[in-house]
Design a protein around this motif. Structure first.
Motif, mmCIF file in Angstrom:
data_model
loop_
_atom_site.group_PDB
_atom_site.id
_atom_site.type_symbol
_atom_site.label_atom_id
_atom_site.label_comp_id
_atom_site.label_asym_id
_atom_site.label_seq_id
_atom_site.Cartn_x
_atom_site.Cartn_y
_atom_site.Cartn_z
ATOM 1 N N ASP A 72 -94.486 -31.229 -21.105
ATOM 2 C CA ASP A 72 -94.174 -32.449 -21.858
ATOM 3 C C ASP A 72 -92.667 -32.643 -22.045
ATOM 4 O OD1 ASP A 72 -93.616 -30.421 -23.619
ATOM 5 O OD2 ASP A 72 -94.879 -31.164 -25.250
ATOM 6 N N CYS A 73 -91.877 -31.968 -21.218
ATOM 7 C CA CYS A 73 -90.415 -32.018 -21.358
ATOM 8 C C CYS A 73 -89.786 -33.067 -20.441
ATOM 9 C CB CYS A 73 -89.799 -30.660 -21.041
ATOM 10 S SG CYS A 73 -90.327 -29.339 -22.143
ATOM 11 N N SER A 74 -88.633 -33.543 -20.828
ATOM 12 C CA SER A 74 -87.830 -34.400 -19.952
ATOM 13 C C SER A 74 -87.179 -33.532 -18.884
ATOM 14 C CB SER A 74 -86.743 -35.115 -20.754
ATOM 15 O OG SER A 74 -87.304 -35.942 -21.747
ATOM 16 N N GLU A 123 -84.239 -33.327 -17.787
ATOM 17 C CA GLU A 123 -82.928 -32.765 -18.130
ATOM 18 C C GLU A 123 -83.036 -31.525 -19.004
ATOM 19 O OE1 GLU A 123 -81.816 -35.397 -22.116
ATOM 20 O OE2 GLU A 123 -80.598 -35.566 -20.302
ATOM 21 N N ASN A 124 -84.188 -31.319 -19.652
ATOM 22 C CA ASN A 124 -84.382 -30.141 -20.496
ATOM 23 C C ASN A 124 -85.127 -29.013 -19.788
ATOM 24 O OD1 ASN A 124 -84.885 -32.596 -22.901
ATOM 25 N ND2 ASN A 124 -83.157 -31.173 -23.023
#
Length: 399
Positions: A163-165, A167-168
């Motif tokens: 569930d992360c973007s 860029e992360n």
């Protein structure tokens, strides 16, 4: 393995088409492909695919056993154990040699396995490039389980990003731009938007990790690590790295994909727990009552090495006298079949079945594959020097 397709491919093959294919393949990532690309794919019929999947699902059943972590705890070297291990590996890959079945056909035999990522990006890009230069039937695909280009990348994205973007999320390696598999890192970056980052570039603040984004220079929080780092390589390279890099074994506020402990749990260490017709008989050396009478038909492998290092192919009784027998396995040899006609001698094939296991899924999903062709004693560059129709390849599976 599909005679009509093999005959048609070989008859249509020319050195000029192969060279044009390689030029096209290398054009997007100049200088990034250091390993040899074989002249041909492997055509895999539906019945053989079923045998491969049957063996894989048996292994997964064992990994899902409630006591699996207990059985494999010794596999993790204490100095390499990493905090915050999760419930399952996000990746499972199983390597099978293609062998004769004694009845005029073929059967798979398991060679090795790992709970670690493989070329999940490159195996999208490379077969699609190959199709532009060679005639591959539309009902044969590198994707499995009914997946196609888009649905596969969706599954890959769900597995790696969660569930992360993007860029992360980072792809973590040691000197990623010097690795022989770096083309896969670049494919993954382009498909998913995540950056390959060196261990020495991590910035630690308390339990949090950050990196400087290559495109923006902005210090960016890391929530999730797509791990491509192997501790054996880290120990070897440590003396050449700048001092003071983050100790990733700590209890850090990051999620691992896949967690490094699974690299050890799902490995050669798992082989003695498996009992299946397509899994060669394997024992921990310290649990072997007496050596088999036909020792010449076995191979001796160290548990804590990778890429074929330390493997003894032609075993003698003296080789069994080691100081740490609990760290070795004796495995029945697999006799690869020379099944792919080439301009000189037939090539042997190994097929890697590659699973993805997103968070929350009850079982992993068979998603894609790769293949490797050889004419030497083992699969690998050192055993195939100055050979042709060998190297990295792909299985096109019948739909």
């Amino acid at each position: 393995m599909v005679p009509a397709l093999r005959k048609a491919f070989n008859e249509a093959f020319t050195r000029q088409r192969y060279d044009a294919f390689l030029t096209d393949l290398r054009s997007r990532y100049p200088g990034a492909i250091e390993f040899r690309i074989a002249e041909t794919p492997v055509f895999v019929p539906a019945d053989f695919s079923q045998l491969l999947q049957e063996a894989c699902e048996h292994i997964i059943d064992v990994i899902l056993e409630p006591r699996f972590k207990e059985w494999t705890q010794r596999a993790i070297p204490p100095q390499d154990e990493v905090a915050r291990e999760n419930d399952h590996p996000h990746f499972l890959v199983f390597d099978f040699g293609v062998c004769e079945d004694g009845q005029g056909g073929w059967q798979p035999q398991l060679i090795e396995m790992q709970g670690f990522a493989s070329l999940y990006g490159f195996q999208v890009y490379y077969p699609e490039t190959l199709r532009r230069h060679f005639s591959i039937p539309a009902n044969y695909s590198q994707f499995l389980n009914g997946l196609d280009h888009d649905s596969y990348l969706t599954l890959l994205r769900d597995t790696i990003l969660g569930d992360c973007s993007p860029e992360n999320v980072i792809l973590l390696e040691i000197k990623p731009h010097e690795q022989k598999t770096r083309v896969d890192f670049y494919c993954t970056r382009d498909y998913l938007g995540i950056q390959p980052i060196c261990l020495t570039e991590l910035i630690q603040e308390g339990k949090q990790l950050f990196y400087k984004h290559p495109a923006t220079g902005k210090k960016t929080l890391i929530r999730r690590i797509y791990n491509r780092l192997i501790f054996d390589e880290l120990h070897t390279a440590a003396a050449t790295l700048p001092p003071g890099f983050a100790d990733i074994r700590q209890d850090l506020d990051v999620e691992w994909v896949a967690h490094p402990n699974w690299f050890y749990r799902v490995s050669k260490f798992t082989l003695p727990f498996l009992r299946h017709p397509f899994v060669p008989s394997t024992w921990f050396l310290n649990e072997l009552k007496q050596p088999p009478a036909d020792l010449e038909n076995y191979v001796l492998k160290p548990l804590f090495s990778f890429a074929g290092q330390g493997v003894i192919i032609d075993v003698s009784p003296q080789d069994l006298d080691v100081s740490d027998p609990e760290n070795w396995i004796l495995q029945r040899k697999v006799k690869y079949a020379g099944l792919i006609p080439t301009p000189d001698v037939p090539a042997k094939a190994e097929i890697r079945m590659m699973y993805l296991w997103p968070d929350g899924a009850p079982r992993p999903t068979l998603a894609i594959n790769l293949a490797r062709l050889s004419k030497g004693k083992m699969i690998g560059v050192n055993y195939n020097k100055d050979r042709e129709w060998v190297g990295g390849s792909v299985g096109f599976f019948q739909r």
